[in-house]
Design a protein around this motif. Structure first.
Motif, PDB file in Angstrom:
ATOM      1  N   VAL A   1       0.864  -1.179   0.000  1.00 27.89           N
ATOM      2  CA  VAL A   1       0.000   0.000   0.000  1.00 27.89           C
ATOM      3  C   VAL A   1       0.902   1.230   0.000  1.00 27.89           C
ATOM      4  O   VAL A   1       1.971   1.220   0.623  1.00 27.89           O
ATOM      5  CB  VAL A   1      -0.927   0.016   1.240  1.00 27.89           C
ATOM      6  N   ALA A   2       0.481   2.279  -0.690  1.00 26.01           N
ATOM      7  CA  ALA A   2       1.258   3.526  -0.721  1.00 26.01           C
ATOM      8  C   ALA A   2       0.355   4.699  -0.389  1.00 26.01           C
ATOM      9  O   ALA A   2      -0.851   4.682  -0.669  1.00 26.01           O
ATOM     10  CB  ALA A   2       1.895   3.724  -2.094  1.00 26.01           C
ATOM     11  N   SER A   3       0.941   5.708   0.222  1.00 26.47           N
ATOM     12  CA  SER A   3       0.210   6.950   0.414  1.00 26.47           C
ATOM     13  C   SER A   3       0.091   7.651  -0.933  1.00 26.47           C
ATOM     14  O   SER A   3       0.843   7.386  -1.880  1.00 26.47           O
ATOM     15  CB  SER A   3       0.939   7.855   1.408  1.00 26.47           C
ATOM     16  N   GLU A   4      -0.847   8.567  -1.026  1.00 25.54           N
ATOM     17  CA  GLU A   4      -1.107   9.247  -2.294  1.00 25.54           C
ATOM     18  C   GLU A   4       0.125   9.978  -2.815  1.00 25.54           C
ATOM     19  O   GLU A   4       0.377  10.015  -4.026  1.00 25.54           O
ATOM     20  CB  GLU A   4      -2.264  10.227  -2.105  1.00 25.54           C
ATOM     21  N   ASP A   5       0.942  10.533  -1.911  1.00 19.19           N
ATOM     22  CA  ASP A   5       2.146  11.250  -2.329  1.00 19.19           C
ATOM     23  C   ASP A   5       3.367  10.340  -2.416  1.00 19.19           C
ATOM     24  O   ASP A   5       4.471  10.798  -2.718  1.00 19.19           O
ATOM     25  CB  ASP A   5       2.430  12.425  -1.397  1.00 19.19           C
ATOM     26  N   ARG A   6       3.194   9.043  -2.114  1.00 23.87           N
ATOM     27  CA  ARG A   6       4.239   8.021  -2.173  1.00 23.87           C
ATOM     28  C   ARG A   6       5.353   8.251  -1.149  1.00 23.87           C
ATOM     29  O   ARG A   6       6.406   7.634  -1.240  1.00 23.87           O
ATOM     30  CB  ARG A   6       4.854   7.921  -3.584  1.00 23.87           C
ATOM     31  N   LYS A   7       5.125   9.095  -0.184  1.00 28.09           N
ATOM     32  CA  LYS A   7       6.127   9.308   0.853  1.00 28.09           C
ATOM     33  C   LYS A   7       6.086   8.199   1.909  1.00 28.09           C
ATOM     34  O   LYS A   7       6.996   8.090   2.724  1.00 28.09           O
ATOM     35  CB  LYS A   7       5.937  10.674   1.524  1.00 28.09           C
ATOM     36  N   GLN A   8       5.031   7.398   1.884  1.00 30.17           N
ATOM     37  CA  GLN A   8       4.911   6.299   2.833  1.00 30.17           C
ATOM     38  C   GLN A   8       4.549   5.024   2.071  1.00 30.17           C
ATOM     39  O   GLN A   8       3.581   5.004   1.316  1.00 30.17           O
ATOM     40  CB  GLN A   8       3.846   6.601   3.884  1.00 30.17           C
ATOM     41  N   ILE A   9       5.344   3.987   2.284  1.00 31.63           N
ATOM     42  CA  ILE A   9       5.124   2.682   1.667  1.00 31.63           C
ATOM     43  C   ILE A   9       4.878   1.674   2.781  1.00 31.63           C
ATOM     44  O   ILE A   9       5.610   1.640   3.782  1.00 31.63           O
ATOM     45  CB  ILE A   9       6.345   2.244   0.830  1.00 31.63           C
ATOM     46  N   PHE A  10       3.838   0.856   2.624  1.00 34.36           N
ATOM     47  CA  PHE A  10       3.467  -0.132   3.637  1.00 34.36           C
ATOM     48  C   PHE A  10       3.489  -1.523   2.998  1.00 34.36           C
ATOM     49  O   PHE A  10       2.762  -1.773   2.041  1.00 34.36           O
ATOM     50  CB  PHE A  10       2.078   0.171   4.189  1.00 34.36           C
ATOM     51  N   VAL A  11       4.316  -2.410   3.533  1.00 36.42           N
ATOM     52  CA  VAL A  11       4.447  -3.775   3.010  1.00 36.42           C
ATOM     53  C   VAL A  11       4.109  -4.736   4.144  1.00 36.42           C
ATOM     54  O   VAL A  11       4.798  -4.765   5.174  1.00 36.42           O
ATOM     55  CB  VAL A  11       5.870  -4.032   2.482  1.00 36.42           C
ATOM     56  N   THR A  12       3.049  -5.526   3.981  1.00 38.79           N
ATOM     57  CA  THR A  12       2.542  -6.344   5.087  1.00 38.79           C
ATOM     58  C   THR A  12       3.304  -7.650   5.290  1.00 38.79           C
ATOM     59  O   THR A  12       3.046  -8.364   6.253  1.00 38.79           O
ATOM     60  CB  THR A  12       1.051  -6.671   4.883  1.00 38.79           C
ATOM     61  N   GLY A  13       4.219  -7.972   4.388  1.00 43.48           N
ATOM     62  CA  GLY A  13       5.008  -9.199   4.516  1.00 43.48           C
ATOM     63  C   GLY A  13       6.451  -8.908   4.848  1.00 43.48           C
ATOM     64  O   GLY A  13       6.793  -7.843   5.369  1.00 43.48           O
ATOM     65  N   HIS A  14       7.318  -9.872   4.540  1.00 46.39           N
ATOM     66  CA  HIS A  14       8.746  -9.767   4.872  1.00 46.39           C
ATOM     67  C   HIS A  14       9.597 -10.106   3.643  1.00 46.39           C
ATOM     68  O   HIS A  14      10.246 -11.165   3.611  1.00 46.39           O
ATOM     69  CB  HIS A  14       9.103 -10.721   6.009  1.00 46.39           C
ATOM     70  N   PRO A  15       9.651  -9.262   2.628  1.00 45.85           N
ATOM     71  CA  PRO A  15      10.472  -9.598   1.456  1.00 45.85           C
ATOM     72  C   PRO A  15      11.947  -9.767   1.787  1.00 45.85           C
ATOM     73  O   PRO A  15      12.666 -10.460   1.071  1.00 45.85           O
ATOM     74  CB  PRO A  15      10.245  -8.399   0.521  1.00 45.85           C
ATOM     75  N   GLU A  16      12.403  -9.163   2.890  1.00 46.73           N
ATOM     76  CA  GLU A  16      13.826  -9.224   3.250  1.00 46.73           C
ATOM     77  C   GLU A  16      14.229 -10.528   3.922  1.00 46.73           C
ATOM     78  O   GLU A  16      15.413 -10.774   4.157  1.00 46.73           O
ATOM     79  CB  GLU A  16      14.178  -8.049   4.173  1.00 46.73           C
ATOM     80  N   TYR A  17      13.272 -11.408   4.235  1.00 48.52           N
ATOM     81  CA  TYR A  17      13.584 -12.646   4.946  1.00 48.52           C
ATOM     82  C   TYR A  17      14.619 -13.484   4.190  1.00 48.52           C
ATOM     83  O   TYR A  17      14.593 -13.589   2.957  1.00 48.52           O
ATOM     84  CB  TYR A  17      12.315 -13.478   5.139  1.00 48.52           C
TER      85      TYR A  17
END
Length: 304
Positions: free
Chosen positions: A222-238
């Motif tokens: 999910v991203a904020s409208e201005d893209r200044k905040q990104i939300f990733v509900t998983g763990h791609p870095e695992y």
């Protein structure tokens, strides 16, 4: 260019042994370049492990990345040596006068606790509010994503009937989004959580856009409208072993836990896991660094 970290940080030797390009601070000081300054708020209990995971995926970029590690002062970590914390971590009071190109807020094993009952919640809220004026872009991971969505947008979390645990298929919803540049239409990503945010509530908020979802795991990016905040509900870095270590840890505690889905061949926990998400992990972090940090941040951070 590599990720720029302290010469004595344990992750440096580990990553160099994997042929990951990292640069010690002593060598980096000789280069005439303005590196990207990335702050990592590490809320995970095994901080050294999380450092290595994040530094690994941040290293896959032509940009020089200078990392600062941050911990909360209102919660005393119990699973990381004190000497490591003293040597490599700062508290918010030590850095709040500074500006950063990017901020990463990690997950934390507190999902089943109400946000307001988490011991460091007031401090985390202060950091998240501070980030809006002191950071170009913030990348939230797992519980950190749920915390950010709740604090900034009032999006609630809901307890799942069973743990979302394994590696799941995801689909791209906005193929022209810079964060998703180079993604396959369908790709894999790990999840390890007991709670979720709901698509209907995100769709109802005009300040948010869903970039990627999973038929099984639900909302993913999910991203904020201005893209200044990104939300990733998983763990791609695992790492390859992380889900397995979590599984056997819980088994050894006598907990009821299912084998992580789509992780072991034939779901046999005695077999070596098959990594299917590594390319996605590197791509999402390098895209974030390039398009939402480097391309957006001012040369002089004070201009933020």
């Amino acid at each position: 260019m590599p990720v720029n970290i302290p010469d004595t940080l344990p992750a440096k030797a580990l990553l160099e042994a994997e042929n990951v390009f990292v640069m010690g601070e002593s060598r980096a000081m000789t280069q005439d370049i303005r590196p990207l300054k990335i702050l990592i708020l590490n809320l995970m209990p095994l901080k050294i492990v999380t450092e290595s995971q994040l530094l690994r995926v941040l290293s896959n970029t032509p940009l020089q990345v200078e990392v600062e590690l941050l911990m909360t002062s209102t919660h005393a970590p119990r699973n990381t040596p004190q000497e490591h914390l003293v040597a490599f971590y700062k508290t918010f009071n030590e850095i709040k006068h500074l500006y950063f190109d990017g901020l990463i807020i990690t997950g934390a094993p507190v999902e089943l606790i109400d946000f307001e009952k988490v011991t460091y919640w007031p401090e985390l809220c202060e950091i998240m509010d501070w980030s809006k004026k002191h950071v170009t872009s913030t990348f939230h991971i797992c519980w950190g994503a749920q915390a950010g969505l709740y604090h900034h947008y009032g999006i609630k979390k809901y307890e799942l009937g069973k743990k979302m645990f394994g590696v799941f298929n995801h689909q791209v919803l906005t193929p022209k989004e810079p964060l998703l540049r180079g993604f396959d239409d369908h790709y894999q990503a790990p999840h390890s959580r007991y709670t979720e945010v709901r698509q209907t509530e995100i769709d109802a908020h005009p300040g948010l856009i869903t970039l990627s979802t999973s038929p099984e795991a639900g909302v993913y990016i999910v991203a904020s409208e201005d893209r200044k905040q990104i939300f990733v509900t998983g763990h791609p870095e695992y790492e390859e072993s992380t889900l397995g270590e979590e599984y056997w840890r819980d088994i050894n505690k006598g907990m009821e836990i299912a084998v992580p889905e789509n992780y072991y061949p034939q779901n046999d926990a005695e077999k070596k896991p098959l990594v299917t998400w590594r390319s996605h992990a590197h791509l999402i972090y390098s895209n974030w660094l390039n398009y939402y940090v480097y391309q957006s941040t001012p040369y002089s951070l004070g201009e933020l």
